[in-house]
Design a protein around this motif. Sequence first.
Motif, mmCIF file in Angstrom:
data_model
loop_
_atom_site.group_PDB
_atom_site.id
_atom_site.type_symbol
_atom_site.label_atom_id
_atom_site.label_comp_id
_atom_site.label_asym_id
_atom_site.label_seq_id
_atom_site.Cartn_x
_atom_site.Cartn_y
_atom_site.Cartn_z
ATOM 1 N N THR A 97 -31.900 8.797 11.285
ATOM 2 C CA THR A 97 -31.656 9.807 12.311
ATOM 3 C C THR A 97 -32.953 10.202 13.002
ATOM 4 O O THR A 97 -33.030 10.289 14.237
ATOM 5 C CB THR A 97 -30.994 11.046 11.686
ATOM 6 O OG1 THR A 97 -29.733 10.664 11.119
ATOM 7 C CG2 THR A 97 -30.770 12.135 12.719
ATOM 8 N N HIS A 98 -33.994 10.422 12.215
ATOM 9 C CA HIS A 98 -35.293 10.786 12.782
ATOM 10 C C HIS A 98 -35.869 9.651 13.622
ATOM 11 O O HIS A 98 -36.482 9.887 14.670
ATOM 12 C CB HIS A 98 -36.267 11.154 11.659
ATOM 13 C CG HIS A 98 -35.818 12.323 10.843
ATOM 14 N ND1 HIS A 98 -36.376 12.651 9.630
ATOM 15 C CD2 HIS A 98 -34.841 13.248 11.069
ATOM 16 C CE1 HIS A 98 -35.778 13.731 9.148
ATOM 17 N NE2 HIS A 98 -34.845 14.101 9.991
ATOM 18 N N ALA A 99 -35.654 8.415 13.176
ATOM 19 C CA ALA A 99 -36.165 7.265 13.926
ATOM 20 C C ALA A 99 -35.484 7.136 15.280
ATOM 21 O O ALA A 99 -36.057 6.559 16.217
ATOM 22 C CB ALA A 99 -35.981 5.981 13.114
ATOM 23 N N LEU A 100 -34.272 7.659 15.412
ATOM 24 C CA LEU A 100 -33.588 7.678 16.710
ATOM 25 C C LEU A 100 -34.108 8.797 17.610
ATOM 26 O O LEU A 100 -33.678 8.916 18.760
ATOM 27 C CB LEU A 100 -32.082 7.862 16.511
ATOM 28 C CG LEU A 100 -31.319 6.717 15.847
ATOM 29 C CD1 LEU A 100 -29.854 7.118 15.640
ATOM 30 C CD2 LEU A 100 -31.408 5.434 16.671
ATOM 31 N N GLY A 101 -35.005 9.617 17.081
ATOM 32 C CA GLY A 101 -35.501 10.757 17.838
ATOM 33 C C GLY A 101 -34.555 11.937 17.816
ATOM 34 O O GLY A 101 -34.619 12.817 18.684
ATOM 35 N N LYS A 102 -33.683 11.991 16.797
ATOM 36 C CA LYS A 102 -32.691 13.054 16.705
ATOM 37 C C LYS A 102 -32.973 13.946 15.498
ATOM 38 O O LYS A 102 -33.726 13.580 14.600
ATOM 39 C CB LYS A 102 -31.285 12.455 16.616
ATOM 40 C CG LYS A 102 -30.907 11.608 17.839
ATOM 41 C CD LYS A 102 -29.483 11.108 17.755
ATOM 42 C CE LYS A 102 -29.132 10.176 18.899
ATOM 43 N NZ LYS A 102 -29.242 10.811 20.223
ATOM 44 N N LYS A 103 -32.351 15.101 15.497
ATOM 45 C CA LYS A 103 -32.463 16.062 14.406
ATOM 46 C C LYS A 103 -31.206 16.004 13.551
ATOM 47 O O LYS A 103 -30.093 15.899 14.080
ATOM 48 C CB LYS A 103 -32.641 17.470 15.006
ATOM 49 C CG LYS A 103 -32.462 18.617 14.038
ATOM 50 C CD LYS A 103 -33.579 18.690 13.025
ATOM 51 C CE LYS A 103 -33.379 19.925 12.105
ATOM 52 N NZ LYS A 103 -34.383 19.940 11.019
ATOM 53 N N ASP A 104 -31.370 16.070 12.238
ATOM 54 C CA ASP A 104 -30.208 16.082 11.356
ATOM 55 C C ASP A 104 -29.943 17.494 10.836
ATOM 56 O O ASP A 104 -30.868 18.299 10.688
ATOM 57 C CB ASP A 104 -30.420 15.135 10.175
ATOM 58 C CG ASP A 104 -31.498 15.633 9.223
ATOM 59 O OD1 ASP A 104 -31.167 16.337 8.254
ATOM 60 O OD2 ASP A 104 -32.683 15.338 9.472
ATOM 61 N N VAL A 105 -28.671 17.771 10.609
ATOM 62 C CA VAL A 105 -28.276 18.905 9.774
ATOM 63 C C VAL A 105 -27.417 18.328 8.658
ATOM 64 O O VAL A 105 -26.585 17.453 8.894
ATOM 65 C CB VAL A 105 -27.512 19.983 10.567
ATOM 66 C CG1 VAL A 105 -28.402 20.638 11.596
ATOM 67 C CG2 VAL A 105 -26.266 19.432 11.237
#
Length: 286
Positions: free
Chosen positions: A175-183
């Motif tokens: 998720t982080h590698a996609l440039g996104k934030k996870d919850v």
Amino acid sequence: MGGSAVPAVVAVIGGGRMGAGIAQSFAVAGSSVTVVESGEPAAAAALERVATGLRRAFERGGLTEPPDAVLGRVTAAGSPDGLPPDADLVVEAVPEDLALKARVLAMAERAVGAHTVLATNTSSLPVGELAAALARPERFLGMHFFNPVPVSELVELVVAPQTADVTLAAARDWTHALGKKDVVVKDSPGFASSRLGVALGLEAIRMVEEGVAEPEAIDDAMRLGYRHPMGPLRLTDLVGLDVRLAIAEHLHTTLGERFAPPRLLREKVARGELGRKSGQGFYTWR
């Protein structure tokens, strides 16, 4: 977030708006992606959705590569035989039907290696029940992407009781590698995002039904007063009134009367007023 790497090989089962967006996002980040559909015409349509998304991203200045270069990392298959056995991640993005998703995930598990992480993009169905259909449920979790996937910042990671810590860690890294934030949320009806979003959307629909205000006024109240990027009724049109009704019915069954679908929502779906995809919902789309 630095240092995370996307999975080298990704498969996305289901090439509709969400599946194509997921495929596009992983391809842009460098993954080799296969979109699996039912039949060659559907596979070709899915590939065209990805191509269109890449062209639009390029026009907005959101790509560092030419669209064709990214599209070269995407293939589409018209049957499950096209699933890459060496996939690091398989994301299921078929319609919100528990039995269908369970069948698709079990089929995918048989086609890939023991190391593969399986994920469902469901927005509300119980991840634990889907895990029960698998031989390796510890390698499975929910990865709930948001529409439109390429520009949305969030991925809701849903952890079932069977999900292993290493599986969640891998999903967070990707998720982080996609440039996104996870919850990260525990498996529960509607998770966090759908439960809260549907509650707001259903109350907005009841306000229209009761004549409290017009849709645009209700949306402006939330957008301008609470700084929501868009109002709950416009968002309902984008998600699809049929999709929102299905989620509401599931939450009504599991969580009680506060999620009972309003009469107006049922009537609009029955008339085919499904939102942007049909041209008419709470707004008229051209």
